[in-house]
Design a protein around this motif. Structure first.
Motif, PDB file in Angstrom:
ATOM      1  N   HIS A 211       8.363  -4.764   7.677  1.00 19.44           N
ATOM      2  CA  HIS A 211       8.427  -4.164   8.471  1.00 19.44           C
ATOM      3  C   HIS A 211      10.087  -3.203   8.831  1.00 19.44           C
ATOM      4  O   HIS A 211       9.792  -2.703   9.852  1.00 19.44           O
ATOM      5  N   LEU A 212      10.054  -3.197   7.493  1.00 20.38           N
ATOM      6  CA  LEU A 212      11.742  -2.319   7.131  1.00 20.38           C
ATOM      7  C   LEU A 212      10.407  -0.407   7.348  1.00 20.38           C
ATOM      8  O   LEU A 212       9.942  -0.416   6.367  1.00 20.38           O
ATOM      9  N   ALA A 213       9.725   0.104   8.305  1.00 19.93           N
ATOM     10  CA  ALA A 213       8.158   0.844   8.070  1.00 19.93           C
ATOM     11  C   ALA A 213       8.384   2.242   7.364  1.00 19.93           C
ATOM     12  O   ALA A 213       8.309   3.143   6.794  1.00 19.93           O
ATOM     13  N   GLY A 214       9.793   2.555   8.229  1.00 20.00           N
ATOM     14  CA  GLY A 214      10.461   4.024   7.385  1.00 20.00           C
ATOM     15  C   GLY A 214      11.590   4.124   8.145  1.00 20.00           C
ATOM     16  O   GLY A 214      12.571   3.990   8.972  1.00 20.00           O
ATOM     17  N   ASN A 215      12.578   6.070   7.855  1.00 18.52           N
ATOM     18  CA  ASN A 215      12.995   6.480   8.329  1.00 18.52           C
ATOM     19  C   ASN A 215      12.597   7.813   9.286  1.00 18.52           C
ATOM     20  O   ASN A 215      10.943   8.141   9.363  1.00 18.52           O
TER      21      ASN A 215
ATOM     22  N   GLN B 167      10.198  -4.748  23.240  1.00 17.52           N
ATOM     23  CA  GLN B 167       9.541  -5.626  23.005  1.00 17.52           C
ATOM     24  C   GLN B 167       8.495  -4.419  24.523  1.00 17.52           C
ATOM     25  O   GLN B 167       7.717  -4.665  25.240  1.00 17.52           O
ATOM     26  N   ASP B 168       9.838  -4.029  25.631  1.00 18.41           N
ATOM     27  CA  ASP B 168       9.502  -4.441  26.790  1.00 18.41           C
ATOM     28  C   ASP B 168       9.056  -2.601  26.640  1.00 18.41           C
ATOM     29  O   ASP B 168       8.918  -1.367  27.429  1.00 18.41           O
ATOM     30  N   CYS B 169       9.350  -1.803  25.830  1.00 15.06           N
ATOM     31  CA  CYS B 169       9.071  -0.110  24.727  1.00 15.06           C
ATOM     32  C   CYS B 169       7.610   0.417  25.152  1.00 15.06           C
ATOM     33  O   CYS B 169       6.971  -0.617  24.547  1.00 15.06           O
ATOM     34  N   GLU B 170       7.014   1.560  24.960  1.00 17.66           N
ATOM     35  CA  GLU B 170       5.812   1.214  24.172  1.00 17.66           C
ATOM     36  C   GLU B 170       5.114   1.731  22.663  1.00 17.66           C
ATOM     37  O   GLU B 170       4.457   0.482  22.552  1.00 17.66           O
ATOM     38  N   GLY B 171       6.256   2.112  22.204  1.00 13.57           N
ATOM     39  CA  GLY B 171       6.197   1.464  20.681  1.00 13.57           C
ATOM     40  C   GLY B 171       5.444   2.676  19.949  1.00 13.57           C
ATOM     41  O   GLY B 171       5.047   4.088  21.095  1.00 13.57           O
ATOM     42  N   PHE B 172       4.706   2.496  18.700  1.00 15.09           N
ATOM     43  CA  PHE B 172       4.503   3.925  17.907  1.00 15.09           C
ATOM     44  C   PHE B 172       2.656   3.742  17.904  1.00 15.09           C
ATOM     45  O   PHE B 172       2.543   2.729  18.099  1.00 15.09           O
ATOM     46  N   ASN B 173       2.259   4.782  18.058  1.00 14.70           N
ATOM     47  CA  ASN B 173       0.977   4.731  17.325  1.00 14.70           C
ATOM     48  C   ASN B 173       1.190   4.807  15.493  1.00 14.70           C
ATOM     49  O   ASN B 173       1.936   5.414  15.309  1.00 14.70           O
ATOM     50  N   ASP B 174      -0.035   4.464  15.035  1.00  9.78           N
ATOM     51  CA  ASP B 174      -0.043   4.984  13.796  1.00  9.78           C
ATOM     52  C   ASP B 174      -0.202   6.570  13.534  1.00  9.78           C
ATOM     53  O   ASP B 174      -1.466   7.342  13.780  1.00  9.78           O
ATOM     54  N   ALA B 175       1.003   6.810  12.181  1.00 11.23           N
ATOM     55  CA  ALA B 175       0.632   8.271  11.777  1.00 11.23           C
ATOM     56  C   ALA B 175       1.386   7.819  10.665  1.00 11.23           C
ATOM     57  O   ALA B 175       2.570   9.018  11.021  1.00 11.23           O
ATOM     58  N   PRO B 176       0.512   7.870   9.623  1.00 10.37           N
ATOM     59  CA  PRO B 176       1.756   8.113   8.577  1.00 10.37           C
ATOM     60  C   PRO B 176       2.228  10.049   8.185  1.00 10.37           C
ATOM     61  O   PRO B 176       1.725  10.797   8.733  1.00 10.37           O
ATOM     62  N   GLY B 177       3.485  10.128   7.029  1.00  8.63           N
ATOM     63  CA  GLY B 177       3.690  10.931   7.373  1.00  8.63           C
ATOM     64  C   GLY B 177       4.197  11.497   5.540  1.00  8.63           C
ATOM     65  O   GLY B 177       3.637  10.771   4.631  1.00  8.63           O
ATOM     66  N   LYS B 178       4.815  12.320   5.779  1.00  7.01           N
ATOM     67  CA  LYS B 178       5.264  12.640   4.050  1.00  7.01           C
ATOM     68  C   LYS B 178       6.257  11.176   3.347  1.00  7.01           C
ATOM     69  O   LYS B 178       6.879  10.459   4.212  1.00  7.01           O
ATOM     70  N   GLU B 179       6.057  11.188   2.430  1.00  9.31           N
ATOM     71  CA  GLU B 179       7.240  10.299   2.203  1.00  9.31           C
ATOM     72  C   GLU B 179       8.441  11.173   1.084  1.00  9.31           C
ATOM     73  O   GLU B 179       7.906  12.463   0.490  1.00  9.31           O
ATOM     74  N   ILE B 180       9.558  10.917   1.126  1.00  4.83           N
ATOM     75  CA  ILE B 180      10.667  11.133  -0.048  1.00  4.83           C
ATOM     76  C   ILE B 180      11.107  10.079  -0.775  1.00  4.83           C
ATOM     77  O   ILE B 180      10.958   8.965  -0.337  1.00  4.83           O
TER      78      ILE B 180
ATOM     79  N   LYS C  62       4.598   3.634  11.983  1.00  2.25           N
ATOM     80  CA  LYS C  62       3.354   2.630  11.997  1.00  2.25           C
ATOM     81  C   LYS C  62       2.968   2.168  13.174  1.00  2.25           C
ATOM     82  O   LYS C  62       4.264   2.264  14.165  1.00  2.25           O
ATOM     83  N   ALA C  63       2.248   1.788  13.386  1.00  2.00           N
ATOM     84  CA  ALA C  63       1.574   1.621  14.843  1.00  2.00           C
ATOM     85  C   ALA C  63       2.523  -0.312  15.511  1.00  2.00           C
ATOM     86  O   ALA C  63       2.869  -0.614  14.521  1.00  2.00           O
TER      87      ALA C  63
ATOM     88  N   GLY D 177       8.115 -11.263  11.806  1.00  4.87           N
ATOM     89  CA  GLY D 177       7.229 -11.932  11.994  1.00  4.87           C
ATOM     90  C   GLY D 177       6.982 -11.596  14.226  1.00  4.87           C
ATOM     91  O   GLY D 177       5.957 -12.248  14.690  1.00  4.87           O
ATOM     92  N   LYS D 178       7.588 -10.075  14.360  1.00  2.72           N
ATOM     93  CA  LYS D 178       7.618 -10.071  16.057  1.00  2.72           C
ATOM     94  C   LYS D 178       6.608  -9.058  15.938  1.00  2.72           C
ATOM     95  O   LYS D 178       6.749  -8.359  17.268  1.00  2.72           O
ATOM     96  N   GLY D 179       6.366  -8.149  15.140  1.00  5.89           N
ATOM     97  CA  GLY D 179       5.451  -7.482  15.614  1.00  5.89           C
ATOM     98  C   GLY D 179       6.108  -6.090  15.566  1.00  5.89           C
ATOM     99  O   GLY D 179       5.475  -4.941  16.417  1.00  5.89           O
ATOM    100  N   ILE D 180       7.629  -5.515  15.237  1.00  2.00           N
ATOM    101  CA  ILE D 180       8.012  -4.753  15.924  1.00  2.00           C
ATOM    102  C   ILE D 180       8.488  -4.186  14.502  1.00  2.00           C
ATOM    103  O   ILE D 180       9.135  -4.900  13.426  1.00  2.00           O
ATOM    104  N   ASN D 181       8.590  -3.480  14.084  1.00  3.39           N
ATOM    105  CA  ASN D 181       9.173  -1.892  13.376  1.00  3.39           C
ATOM    106  C   ASN D 181      10.533  -1.490  12.752  1.00  3.39           C
ATOM    107  O   ASN D 181      10.905  -1.548  14.209  1.00  3.39           O
ATOM    108  N   ILE D 182      11.070  -1.415  11.678  1.00  2.00           N
ATOM    109  CA  ILE D 182      12.199  -1.250  12.351  1.00  2.00           C
ATOM    110  C   ILE D 182      12.387   0.081  11.353  1.00  2.00           C
ATOM    111  O   ILE D 182      11.865   0.258   9.971  1.00  2.00           O
ATOM    112  N   TYR D 183      13.387   1.064  12.224  1.00  2.00           N
ATOM    113  CA  TYR D 183      13.057   1.981  11.133  1.00  2.00           C
ATOM    114  C   TYR D 183      14.362   2.827  11.087  1.00  2.00           C
ATOM    115  O   TYR D 183      14.895   2.142  11.980  1.00  2.00           O
ATOM    116  N   THR D 184      15.142   3.517  10.329  1.00  2.00           N
ATOM    117  CA  THR D 184      16.198   3.975   9.418  1.00  2.00           C
ATOM    118  C   THR D 184      16.747   5.140  10.271  1.00  2.00           C
ATOM    119  O   THR D 184      16.172   5.978  10.400  1.00  2.00           O
ATOM    120  N   HIS D 185      17.392   5.520  10.647  1.00  2.00           N
ATOM    121  CA  HIS D 185      17.701   6.968  10.702  1.00  2.00           C
ATOM    122  C   HIS D 185      19.558   7.300  10.446  1.00  2.00           C
ATOM    123  O   HIS D 185      19.846   6.633  10.035  1.00  2.00           O
TER     124      HIS D 185
END
Length: 562
Positions: free
Chosen positions: A303-307, A371-384, A254-255, A278-286
């Motif tokens: 904002h628990l956005a994906g894996n 917040q200092d890093c670039e972050g992602f663009n929006d690029a939806p992917g496969k779902e599991i 997600k962007a 509310g801080k515009g940060i998405n959380i991803y699991t690994h």
């Protein structure tokens, strides 16, 4: 002492990294599947340095000393919560891919020495011989502690090889359940039975009057205690976050700014989700955090956005492409690459030299880095799909049972466990791909990354691939098997169910001991058998439980299905 220190390249007064350097032949570690040549002797394949290996060996030795006194104290109904909890953390800190920081291990050793004295005072005078581990005192410098660790390493030529093998299986099983007990305690649940066994079993490794079958029996009891521990953690997780429910997880992005969480600890993830809301940060699991998406009280955070990424061994190449902060909350860390080391944090018992460590629950440093890093663009992917814990599966048990009776489901395969980098693990991908279409695959732990992105379809609405969760969710698999056995009025071993397991580290040892404690037979284990199991001990497992090594996917399927 000075002459010995100088011989090994140490100065008694100095503690520099160069002077801490150990002669390479002094290291020996074979507690994980990737151990080189039957045991790492120069440097750990995991990245563990010889001096860290020696300090971890000394920590285990110190824990045995505490256990001796704590077990005696418990015989007089005396116990101490600080001692009990430290034993769990101390064991967990020595699990593969947890703590690589010599300074952090030294701190634990010095805590252990103080708690040994506290446990001795709690026990009071005793009229038995006191083993050396219970009298041990720590050296003044880290360099001298390393030398003490060399003296108390894994090898013990004075012990019968089979006795030593069963002792190591016992210790590694305890390390495994210590991880689960630690996770449960972070959420607020603990069980005194776990502490009592930990003291008794570790103390037993100092008892020279015990023989092979004494340790075999302790290993079986260790399996029971691991079951108690997994049940405790299951309760801690489900009471706090609800029972997992089938949930699609996006593998795209997600962007926005991003933080990647790797490990097993759900409480840490929850706190991070709260602090980033509310801080515009998405959380991803690994890695093993993937199942978190199935818990209602965690998935409610938008904002628990994906894996992102797969199993732990691919982190070096994957993390370089993650444009945000990364934090480890349990075992599975590898030597960080320079491409992402400046964005990496550790938490809890995980530590790596020169990587910022978060003490407590304030994740502002991680958030600021994101917040200092670039972050992602929006690029939806496969779902599991994830979230097929015992509650979810048993809610449709009638449909599962009906499908089996109608012949729509012929067989269940539990294909799961640890993943790793060693060759031979493509077997699990090939096995899953070749499982017939009238069979269902249950999976858990990071071994699922070998095939969890494949499309297996469904049988009458029942997915052919059911992701049960983390490694500790072997408890869910056991509950499902027991419930099915009850429904079909048969023994678990009589079910159309086969277990094809992969192992890597000590939690897998604990789970295997649990399966053996329950009398489950015909397990296939790979990709290689543990180096700490002697031929005689292996023969015992084969004769009593019909454990066998994996061969090829085709041969194993033919043998199972006939």
């Amino acid at each position: 002492m000075k002459r010995i220190l100088e011989f090994f390249g140490f100065s008694q007064s100095s503690n520099s990294a160069q002077e801490r350097k150990l002669p390479m032949e002094n290291m020996f570690c074979y507690q994980c599947e990737q151990a080189a040549n039957g045991g790492c002797s120069k440097i750990g394949v995991c990245g563990k340095q010889p001096e860290v290996a020696a300090l971890q060996d000394l920590l285990v030795y110190a824990l045995k000393g505490i256990a001796f006194w704590a077990d005696k104290a418990r015989a007089n109904d005396k116990k101490d919560a600080e001692i009990d909890r430290f034993m769990i953390d101390g064991l967990f800190a020595t699990v593969t891919n947890v703590d690589f920081d010599a300074a952090a291990i030294e701190k634990l050793i010095r805590q252990a020495a103080a708690l040994k004295d506290k446990a001795a005072a709690l026990a009071g005078p005793i009229a038995v011989d006191i083993p050396q581990a219970a009298q041990w005192q720590p050296a003044a410098t880290q360099g001298e502690l390393i030398l003490q660790g060399v003296q108390h390493g894994v090898k013990d030529p004075a012990l019968d090889a089979d006795v030593h093998s069963t002792q190591q299986i016992l210790i590694y099983g305890m390390k495994g359940y210590a991880a689960y007990a630690h996770h449960a305690l972070v959420i607020g649940l603990e069980e005194d039975e776990i502490y009592a066994f930990t003291h008794r079993a570790l103390a037993a490794t100092l008892d020279t009057s015990l023989g092979l079958m004494d340790y075999v029996n302790l290993c079986m009891e260790c399996g029971r205690i691991n079951l108690v521990t997994m049940q405790l953690l299951d309760k801690a997780n489900t009471d706090s976050y609800g029972h997992p429910v089938p949930t699609p997880v996006n593998l795209g992005t997600k962007a926005g700014k991003a933080i990647l969480v790797s490990g097993h600890d759900l409480r840490m993830l929850e706190e991070l989700l709260k602090q980033t809301e509310g801080k515009g940060i998405n959380i991803y699991t690994h890695g093993e955090m993937l199942p978190a998406h199935g818990y209602p009280e965690l998935k409610k955070y938008n904002h628990l956005a994906g894996n992102f990424g797969g199993a732990w061994q691919d982190q070096a190449k994957e993390f370089a492409n993650f444009p945000g902060a990364i934090i480890f909350n349990t075992n599975c860390i590898q030597k960080p690459a320079e491409s992402y080391k400046d964005r990496l944090f550790t938490w809890g018992l995980v530590e790596w030299p020169d990587v910022p460590h978060i003490d407590g629950w304030d994740f502002s440093a991680v958030i600021d880095k994101a917040q200092d890093c670039e972050g992602f663009n929006d690029a939806p992917g496969k779902e599991i799909l994830v979230g097929f814990g015992h509650n979810a599966v048993m809610s449709v048990a009638d449909k599962v049972i009906e499908a089996v009776k109608a012949g729509d489901i012929r067989h269940f395969f539990l294909v799961g466990g640890c993943d790793g980098a060693k060759t031979g693990r493509n077997y699990y991908t090939e096995f899953a791909e070749k499982v017939p279409e009238d069979c269902v695959i249950l999976t858990l732990a990071c071994g699922k990354y070998r095939f969890n992105k494949l499309d297996f379809g469904d049988i009458g609405g029942i997915p052919r691939l059911l992701d049960i969760g983390q490694c500790n969710d072997a408890y869910s698999a056991i509950q499902i098997a027991v419930a099915l056995a009850g429904a079909f009025d048969c023994d678990v071993n009589e079910l159309p169910l086969s277990m094809i397991l992969s192992w890597y580290e000590q939690k897998a040892v604990a789970i295997l001991l649990t399966l053996l404690h329950l009398g489950i037979k015909n397990i296939k284990l790979g990709p290689t058998l543990p180096a700490f199991i002697t031929p005689n001990v292996l023969n015992f497992l084969v004769e009593n439980f019909n454990i066998g090594p994996i061969t090829t996917a085709e041969q194993d399927l033919e043998q199972i299905l006939g």
